[in-house]
Design a protein around this motif. Structure first.
Motif, mmCIF file in Angstrom:
data_model
loop_
_atom_site.group_PDB
_atom_site.id
_atom_site.type_symbol
_atom_site.label_atom_id
_atom_site.label_comp_id
_atom_site.label_asym_id
_atom_site.label_seq_id
_atom_site.Cartn_x
_atom_site.Cartn_y
_atom_site.Cartn_z
ATOM 1 N N THR A 43 0.804 -1.218 0.000
ATOM 2 C CA THR A 43 0.000 0.000 0.000
ATOM 3 C C THR A 43 0.838 1.270 0.000
ATOM 4 O OG1 THR A 43 -1.680 -1.225 1.250
ATOM 5 C CG2 THR A 43 -1.914 1.170 1.162
ATOM 6 N N PHE A 44 1.996 1.235 0.668
ATOM 7 C CA PHE A 44 2.816 2.443 0.833
ATOM 8 C C PHE A 44 4.244 2.257 0.323
ATOM 9 C CE2 PHE A 44 -0.171 2.111 4.492
ATOM 10 C CZ PHE A 44 -1.025 3.168 4.152
ATOM 11 N N PRO A 45 4.425 1.802 -0.917
ATOM 12 C CA PRO A 45 5.798 1.548 -1.397
ATOM 13 C C PRO A 45 6.664 2.796 -1.453
ATOM 14 C CG PRO A 45 4.237 1.490 -3.221
ATOM 15 C CD PRO A 45 3.428 1.527 -1.962
ATOM 16 N N ALA A 46 6.075 3.957 -1.774
ATOM 17 C CA ALA A 46 6.872 5.191 -1.854
ATOM 18 C C ALA A 46 7.438 5.562 -0.498
ATOM 19 C CB ALA A 46 6.006 6.334 -2.406
ATOM 20 N N GLU A 47 6.592 5.486 0.549
ATOM 21 C CA GLU A 47 7.068 5.798 1.896
ATOM 22 C C GLU A 47 8.135 4.815 2.355
ATOM 23 O OE1 GLU A 47 3.982 5.977 0.924
ATOM 24 O OE2 GLU A 47 2.944 7.663 1.868
ATOM 25 N N PHE A 48 7.976 3.548 1.991
ATOM 26 C CA PHE A 48 8.927 2.543 2.457
ATOM 27 C C PHE A 48 10.304 2.754 1.852
ATOM 28 C CE2 PHE A 48 5.369 0.338 4.284
ATOM 29 C CZ PHE A 48 5.940 -0.383 5.328
ATOM 30 N N ILE A 49 10.388 3.145 0.595
ATOM 31 C CA ILE A 49 11.718 3.358 0.020
ATOM 32 C C ILE A 49 12.264 4.728 0.399
ATOM 33 C CG2 ILE A 49 10.902 4.219 -2.244
ATOM 34 C CD1 ILE A 49 13.280 2.527 -3.441
ATOM 35 N N TYR A 50 11.438 5.763 0.374
ATOM 36 C CA TYR A 50 11.929 7.114 0.668
ATOM 37 C C TYR A 50 12.363 7.252 2.120
ATOM 38 C CZ TYR A 50 12.074 12.152 1.419
ATOM 39 O OH TYR A 50 12.471 13.422 1.759
ATOM 40 N N ASP A 51 11.479 6.913 3.047
ATOM 41 C CA ASP A 51 11.783 7.106 4.467
ATOM 42 C C ASP A 51 13.016 6.316 4.883
ATOM 43 O OD1 ASP A 51 9.600 8.721 4.592
ATOM 44 O OD2 ASP A 51 8.375 7.405 5.832
ATOM 45 N N ASN A 52 13.117 5.077 4.453
ATOM 46 C CA ASN A 52 14.250 4.258 4.873
ATOM 47 C C ASN A 52 15.559 4.733 4.264
ATOM 48 O OD1 ASN A 52 13.269 2.099 6.732
ATOM 49 N ND2 ASN A 52 11.862 1.733 5.040
ATOM 50 N N LEU A 53 15.529 5.124 2.992
ATOM 51 C CA LEU A 53 16.748 5.661 2.391
ATOM 52 C C LEU A 53 17.204 6.939 3.086
ATOM 53 C CD1 LEU A 53 16.097 5.162 -1.433
ATOM 54 C CD2 LEU A 53 17.902 4.072 -0.080
ATOM 55 N N MET A 54 16.272 7.821 3.367
ATOM 56 C CA MET A 54 16.627 9.090 4.001
ATOM 57 C C MET A 54 17.197 8.873 5.399
ATOM 58 S SD MET A 54 16.206 11.555 1.890
ATOM 59 C CE MET A 54 16.154 13.015 2.939
ATOM 60 N N VAL A 55 16.565 8.025 6.176
ATOM 61 C CA VAL A 55 17.023 7.772 7.548
ATOM 62 C C VAL A 55 18.443 7.226 7.547
ATOM 63 C CG1 VAL A 55 16.714 6.280 9.566
ATOM 64 C CG2 VAL A 55 14.745 7.496 8.591
ATOM 65 N N GLN A 56 18.667 6.167 6.789
ATOM 66 C CA GLN A 56 19.991 5.527 6.842
ATOM 67 C C GLN A 56 21.061 6.399 6.185
ATOM 68 O OE1 GLN A 56 18.187 2.107 5.113
ATOM 69 N NE2 GLN A 56 19.239 2.324 3.153
ATOM 70 N N ASN A 57 20.740 7.102 5.109
ATOM 71 C CA ASN A 57 21.727 7.996 4.494
ATOM 72 C C ASN A 57 22.161 9.083 5.473
ATOM 73 O OD1 ASN A 57 21.527 6.568 2.136
ATOM 74 N ND2 ASN A 57 20.355 8.113 1.021
ATOM 75 N N ASN A 58 21.193 9.701 6.129
ATOM 76 C CA ASN A 58 21.508 10.783 7.065
ATOM 77 C C ASN A 58 22.321 10.287 8.252
ATOM 78 O OD1 ASN A 58 20.154 12.692 5.517
ATOM 79 N ND2 ASN A 58 18.242 12.509 6.653
ATOM 80 N N VAL A 59 21.881 9.191 8.851
ATOM 81 C CA VAL A 59 22.543 8.705 10.069
ATOM 82 C C VAL A 59 23.941 8.174 9.766
ATOM 83 C CG1 VAL A 59 22.464 6.984 11.918
ATOM 84 C CG2 VAL A 59 20.377 8.230 11.276
ATOM 85 N N ILE A 60 24.085 7.355 8.740
ATOM 86 C CA ILE A 60 25.395 6.776 8.439
ATOM 87 C C ILE A 60 26.394 7.866 8.049
ATOM 88 C CG2 ILE A 60 26.674 5.255 6.879
ATOM 89 C CD1 ILE A 60 24.110 3.504 6.757
ATOM 90 N N HIS A 61 25.967 8.791 7.212
ATOM 91 C CA HIS A 61 26.899 9.837 6.771
ATOM 92 C C HIS A 61 27.300 10.759 7.918
ATOM 93 C CE1 HIS A 61 29.028 12.541 4.167
ATOM 94 N NE2 HIS A 61 28.305 13.567 4.599
#
Length: 329
Positions: free
Chosen positions: A77-95
């Motif tokens: 139902t929410f594929p856009a949120e699942f890819i966007y939110d997870n990419l943003m979270v991990q990119n921000n935190v890891i970097h």
């Protein structure tokens, strides 16, 4: 007190099932300086907010357990949120961890990173060898990106900056702190709630999506937390002995799997539901089997402790304790 118990440790996602278990296990081991932030206090998808947080707190270690998660229905139902939110979270935190001198970080992935038809049990070598399960592909791609991000920072900055970012791939998790949403939860919490409601309503039958034949491996969340802390505590030489430079993640599983029908029967027993269990084959099954090969982690010295029957009993107690509005409908 050993100096490592005074390290400043940031647990991202401490209100989630895995993050709360990690924080709980760290506290039990004597760690005194655990940093947490709620979503209201820190939006991990906000690059500037994450930058400011790391510059202010300067943690020594990071457990990245924050993620948008859900079952088949939520992923569909929410594929856009699942890819966007997870990419943003991990990119921000890891970097920002790297930029601010964090040398040890643990990224938590998911078994869905492996191909839908991967050989069973799925070894770490199966990554990127076939097509993903379509129902959760956006989430899986985000998690694969997180693994590769950790590997890339290790590759580029390991020697020069001492960066040592590790990834663990848990099998299906359950236990305290789980999400019991009627539509957006994973199979065990969804069935705990459904069987509980059926028991209260004296319903003669519970109908479950799919055929009941897919096989799944389940791991109690406190075992996952213990594995995460174990992996973080390994010296680099020991950890690297069971991984490869471009494939540095390790699987975390229980060691055996069961059918959805079998887990449904086990949950029915734990809840005390006496009615009939049926299956609706017109609904999707998802991947036919998901069983992790945890040999690398076992060889490093870790094994799961809580079996499914005992874990389900504890999960149901937690459900009743923290969902009072649902206990007596």
């Amino acid at each position: 007190m050993p100096s490592d118990l005074n390290q400043k440790i940031y647990v991202a996602g401490h209100r989630g099932m895995v993050g709360s278990a990690i924080a709980r296990n760290l506290q039990a081991k004597g760690y005194k300086n655990i940093i947490t932030r709620t979503h209201a206090e820190l939006d991990l998808t906000n690059q500037q907010a994450v930058k400011t947080f790391f510059e202010t707190e300067m943690p020594d270690q990071v457990y990245l357990a924050a993620a948008k998660v859900g079952g088949i229905h939520a992923n569909n139902t929410f594929p856009a949120e699942f890819i966007y939110d997870n990419l943003m979270v991990q990119n921000n935190v890891i970097h920002q961890a790297f930029v601010n001198g964090v040398r040890k970080l643990l990224f938590l992935g998911s078994s869905c990173i492996y191909p839908r038809l991967a050989l069973q049990p799925m070894s770490e070598d199966a990554l990127l060898t076939g097509k993903l399960e379509p129902t959760n592909e956006p989430y899986a791609i985000a998690k694969i990106a997180g693994i590769k991000m950790c590997e890339s920072y290790n590759r580029q900055y390991g020697a020069s900056h001492g960066v040592d970012y590790r990834s663990v791939m848990p099998t299906n998790l359950y236990g305290p702190g789980d999400n019991y949403h009627p539509e957006n939860s994973h199979v065990i919490p969804a069935l705990i709630r459904r069987f509980h409601e059926a028991k209260l309503a004296n319903a003669p039958e519970v109908i479950i999506w799919g055929t009941g034949t897919p096989r799944r491996e389940f791991l109690y969340v406190d075992d996952m937390a213990a594995a995460s802390i174990f992996v973080m505590g390994l010296d680099k030489k020991t950890y690297d002995s069971q991984t490869q430079p471009m494939q540095s993640h390790v699987n975390v599983g229980f060691g055996s799997d069961v059918t959805i029908e079998e887990v449904a029967q086990a949950i029915s027993k734990a809840v005390g539901y006496q009615g009939k269990i049926s299956f609706d084959p017109t609904k999707p099954d998802g991947a036919p089997r998901k069983w992790m090969d945890s040999a690398r982690l076992n060889q490093l010295g870790w094994k799961a402790l809580k079996d499914l029957e005992a874990g389900l009993e504890l999960a149901y107690v937690d459900f009743c304790t923290h969902n009072q509005s649902l206990v007596k409908l």
